[in-house]
Every structure is written in structure tokens, then in C-alpha cells.
Design an enzyme around this catalytic site. Structure first.
Site, mmCIF file in Angstrom:
data_model
loop_
_atom_site.group_PDB
_atom_site.id
_atom_site.type_symbol
_atom_site.label_atom_id
_atom_site.label_comp_id
_atom_site.label_asym_id
_atom_site.label_seq_id
_atom_site.Cartn_x
_atom_site.Cartn_y
_atom_site.Cartn_z
ATOM 1 N N TRP A 101 81.654 -31.987 -20.444
ATOM 2 C CA TRP A 101 81.766 -30.802 -21.310
ATOM 3 C C TRP A 101 83.225 -30.454 -21.559
ATOM 4 O O TRP A 101 83.587 -30.057 -22.667
ATOM 5 C CB TRP A 101 80.994 -29.627 -20.720
ATOM 6 N N ASP A 171 84.821 -22.127 -19.874
ATOM 7 C CA ASP A 171 83.402 -22.342 -20.184
ATOM 8 C C ASP A 171 82.628 -22.150 -18.881
ATOM 9 O O ASP A 171 82.772 -22.937 -17.947
ATOM 10 C CB ASP A 171 83.224 -23.768 -20.731
ATOM 11 N N LYS A 195 71.390 -21.896 -19.320
ATOM 12 C CA LYS A 195 71.458 -22.444 -17.973
ATOM 13 C C LYS A 195 71.045 -21.376 -16.956
ATOM 14 O O LYS A 195 70.199 -21.603 -16.124
ATOM 15 C CB LYS A 195 72.879 -22.935 -17.665
HETATM 16 C C1 LIG Z 1 75.079 -27.184 -21.354
HETATM 17 C C2 LIG Z 1 76.543 -26.996 -21.402
HETATM 18 C C3 LIG Z 1 77.251 -26.980 -22.617
HETATM 19 C C4 LIG Z 1 76.590 -27.211 -23.950
HETATM 20 O O1 LIG Z 1 75.837 -26.136 -24.315
HETATM 21 P P1 LIG Z 1 75.128 -26.043 -25.746
HETATM 22 O O2 LIG Z 1 74.693 -24.627 -25.776
HETATM 23 O O3 LIG Z 1 74.018 -27.033 -25.755
HETATM 24 O O4 LIG Z 1 76.145 -26.351 -26.776
HETATM 25 C C5 LIG Z 1 78.605 -26.743 -22.570
HETATM 26 N N1 LIG Z 1 79.245 -26.548 -21.407
HETATM 27 C C6 LIG Z 1 78.603 -26.567 -20.227
HETATM 28 C C7 LIG Z 1 79.364 -26.338 -18.975
HETATM 29 C C8 LIG Z 1 77.236 -26.790 -20.188
HETATM 30 O O5 LIG Z 1 76.600 -26.814 -19.003
#
Ligand SMILES: *Cc1c(COP(=O)(O)O)cnc(C)c1O
Length: 360
Positions: A101, A171, A195
Site C-alpha cells: 500500500w 494511511d 477494515k
Molecule cells: C485496504 C487498504 C488500502 C486500499 O483501500 P481501498 O479502500 O480499497 O482503496 C490502502 N491502504 C491500506 C493500509 C489498506 O489496508
């Protein structure tokens, strides 16, 4: 009805209580005679839902008044572009590469300016967090970017990087609300909610007010400009209404559970059960450096692909689902987010012990 123990990395398990409440309110939300899915996002009743959600999130995270909270669409991945578009005044930013990511965000940033790799753990398949105590940070960097919890590899920063005064952008998709954070240490905190908070379709961006302006990269779409969203309290266009409503319910559930301090304790207890077993097992092994272990995503292997597959199959049949590791790393991964009860982890470990016994 029978519910499984769902170890999915995302979309993931939600509190059963929240799902039941949503079911009760499905046909008639608080006397409105309609579902939250059917009401105008400009109605008084919806306004209360989104305002309450923001207020509860602010309470939970102790978000200072000089930070805006945005409820947006497009997932975390869309912010990979929005971050440089809104923040790259010097067209230069530093990225710490701790997994896929972070790498995707880094590659996206390269479309808009110079993205510099400040550190990386790619040399050991992202099984650790690099030392970020003395990074080579150029004076003209607009920000330093991290992925705080690495969903696929199961690592987490235990201390934030020393950005030497530069803005920190994080993030937090897979560790959102899993423990207390000091919001003032960040310029921007953002994450997809699927998540640890709610249904896919909502991304929450918490951004310091002075970083929100019309001074964005030329060509930035109106929708990706944080100012557009901030000026309109996330109601510039139709927001992901139903998703925000569920997030709001999860915030209330978290408050009832005792807030983020209590969540941290609960998450530490759960993770310890699994990690302690992985450390003593002669069959299963954790794949991550101990100091950097995530409380949320726990990858492990047997060292034998066939045995991994057998384990996943038998676990599924026994009601422990979505334990297969990410397609790029193999093995297993148990995601044990806030809503996973302690009992789910205890029973999983019991099952693993039995499997170990049978497959010596
Ligand atoms: C799942 C995830 C993403 C991507 O998320 P989307 O909403 O599908 O774009 C980005 N960063 C992390 C850390 C993730 O776990």
C-alpha cells in the site's frame, strides 16, 4: 442463523450489535418511515446522522478543533492521488516503503511530482519497519508519507518517524481506532473504513485546517480538492450515506466499549493469545520481526505450502474463515480487528493446537 469467525483483512467483521441495530432500523429509521438508504442527504434526519458521526469520532480520537474530518468516497486508493494533489507545493515528497500500500501510494505520487524513497523494508519482504529515527529528509520535502499498519505483511510502526519538522501523512486504514493516537503529530490521517470501522465505500480524512486551500496542483478535480469537501461538510455531492450511518453506529459502539484506551487493551490481549502460541508452536511461525508486530493483522506459515492449504481448508470447514494469506505472500493471515471477539482468537488457537497435534 449461524455466524462464522471471520478473519478477513477487509471488508471485515463488524460488531454484531451494530448489524442487529441496523437491521431493526432498516425499514423505518426512527419514525421517518424510510430506510437510511432512501432518504435525502440534505434532510434534517440525515444531517443528524452525519453530524453525530463526526462528533463521536472527534470524541473518540480527541481530534482538535483545527482539524477537519471528511467523509469521502473513492477508498484509500483515491487518496494516494489526493494527497500529492493537495499537498505538493514544492512537488517533492518523501515516502517510506513498508509494503504494497505504501508502494502504491509512492507510485501514484510520482505522477504528480518527485517522490523520494526515504527508507524501505523491501529487502526482507516487508517483514519489519525500517529505522526512521534519522532519515535523510531534504529541506524542500512537502511531507513524509507512511502506511502505519501494513495490512498484508502484518507490521506496524510503534514509534512514528522523525520527520524533522516536515508534515506527516499517514494511511491508517487497517489500524483506524484500534488504539489512541495523538492527532497533533500528523498533518493528515486517513483510511478506508472497511477494515476496522464500517462498510466499504467510505474513506475518512482527518486533515489539519491550514493544509486545506485552493493552492492545489493544476488540474486537481473539484472532487479531490479537500477544500471542496471541507467547505461543504462532506456534502458537496451525495456522500456514501448508508456507509457513514454504519460508521456512526460503530463509533457509538466503541464509546460504549470504553473508547480507544479500552480497545487497545482488548486488542493487545487478543493479539497476545495468538502471538504467544506462534512463538511456542513447532508447526506455525509468525513471519514478522517481533518488535514490529501488528495488533490487527497476524500473518503466519507452516513452511509447507501443502500444509498451509490443508490448514486453511480445515479451518474454513470448522467455521474460521478468510484465513488464507494475501495472494502475493501466501501462508495464512488472521485479521483480528476491533470487532473480533477474544473468544474468536481463543477458539482459533485451540483449533491450531489441534491441527498441530494431528500433523506432527
Ligand atoms: C485496504 C487498504 C488500502 C486500499 O483501500 P481501498 O479502500 O480499497 O482503496 C490502502 N491502504 C491500506 C493500509 C489498506 O489496508
Amino acid at each position: 442463523m449461524s455466524r462464522v469467525y471471520n478473519f478477513s483483512a477487509g471488508p471485515a467483521v463488524l460488531p454484531e450489535e451494530v448489524l442487529k441495530e441496523a437491521a431493526d432500523e432498516m425499514l423505518d429509521y426512527k419514525g421517518s418511515g424510510m430506510s437510511v438508504m432512501e432518504m435525502s442527504h440534505r434532510s434534517k434526519v440525515y444531517d443528524e446522522i452525519i453530524k453525530d458521526a463526526e462528533k463521536d469520532l472527534r470524541d473518540l480520537m480527541n481530534i482538535p478543533d483545527n482539524y477537519k474530518v471528511l467523509f469521502l468516497q473513492g477508498g484509500a486508493s483515491q487518496q494516494f492521488a489526493a494527497v500529492p494533489m493537495n499537498l505538493m507545493k514544492n512537488k517533492k515528497a518523501g515516502y517510506i516503503i513498508t509494503g504494497q500500500w505504501a508502494k502504491k501510494a509512492f507510485q501514484e505520487a510520482k505522477l504528480y511530482g518527485e517522490a523520494v524513497e526515504l527508507a524501505s523494508s523491501a529487502d526482507e519482504t516487508f517483514s519489519y519497519i525500517p529505522d526512521c529515527s534519522n532519515l535523510d529528509i531534504a529541506d524542500d520535502l512537502d511531507y513524509v508519507y507512511i502506511c502505519e499498519n501494513n495490512t498484508i505483511y502484518g507490521t506496524k510502526y510503534k514509534t512514528l518517524p522523525d520527520t524533522k519538522g516536515k508534515l506527516l501523512v499517514s494511511d491508517v486504514s487497517s489500524c483506524f481506532l484500534s488504539e489512541p493516537v495523538d492527532v497533533t503529530k500528523y498533518g493528515v490521517i486517513y483510511g478506508g473504513v472497511q477494515k476496522n470501522i464500517g462498510p466499504a465505500g467510505v474513506v475518512i480524512v482527518i486533515v489539519r485546517e491550514d493544509l486545506i486551500s485552493d493552492d492545489v496542483l493544476p488540474g486537481t478535480p473539484t472532487m479531490l480538492k479537500w477544500k471542496t469537501q471541507a467547505d461543504n461538510d462532506s456534502l458537496y455531492n451525495t456522500p456514501p450515506c448508508y456507509g457513514i450511518y454504519i460508521c456512526g453506529k460503530v463509533f457509538k459502539w466503541l464509546k460504549k466499549m470504553g473508547g480507544l484506551e479500552a480497545m487497545k487493551k482488548h486488542n493487545e490481549e487478543k493479539a497476545k493469545i495468538l502471538y504467544d502460541y506462534l512463538d511456542e508452536s513447532s508447526l506455525f511461525k509468525g513471519t514478522v520481526r517481533k518488535e514490529d508486530r501488528s495488533l490487527m493483522n497476524v500473518p503466519f506459515v507452516t513452511g509447507n505450502e501443502e500444509l498451509d492449504a490443508k490448514f486453511v481448508k480445515e479451518a474454513t470447514a470448522a467455521g474460521f474463515v478468510n484465513l488464507k494469506g494475501h495472494r502475493t505472500v501466501g501462508g495464512m493471515r488472521a485479521s483480528i480487528y476491533n470487532a473480533m471477539p477474544k473468544e474468536g482468537v481463543e477458539k482459533l488457537v485451540e483449533f491450531m493446537k489441534k491441527f498441530e497435534e494431528e500433523n506432527k
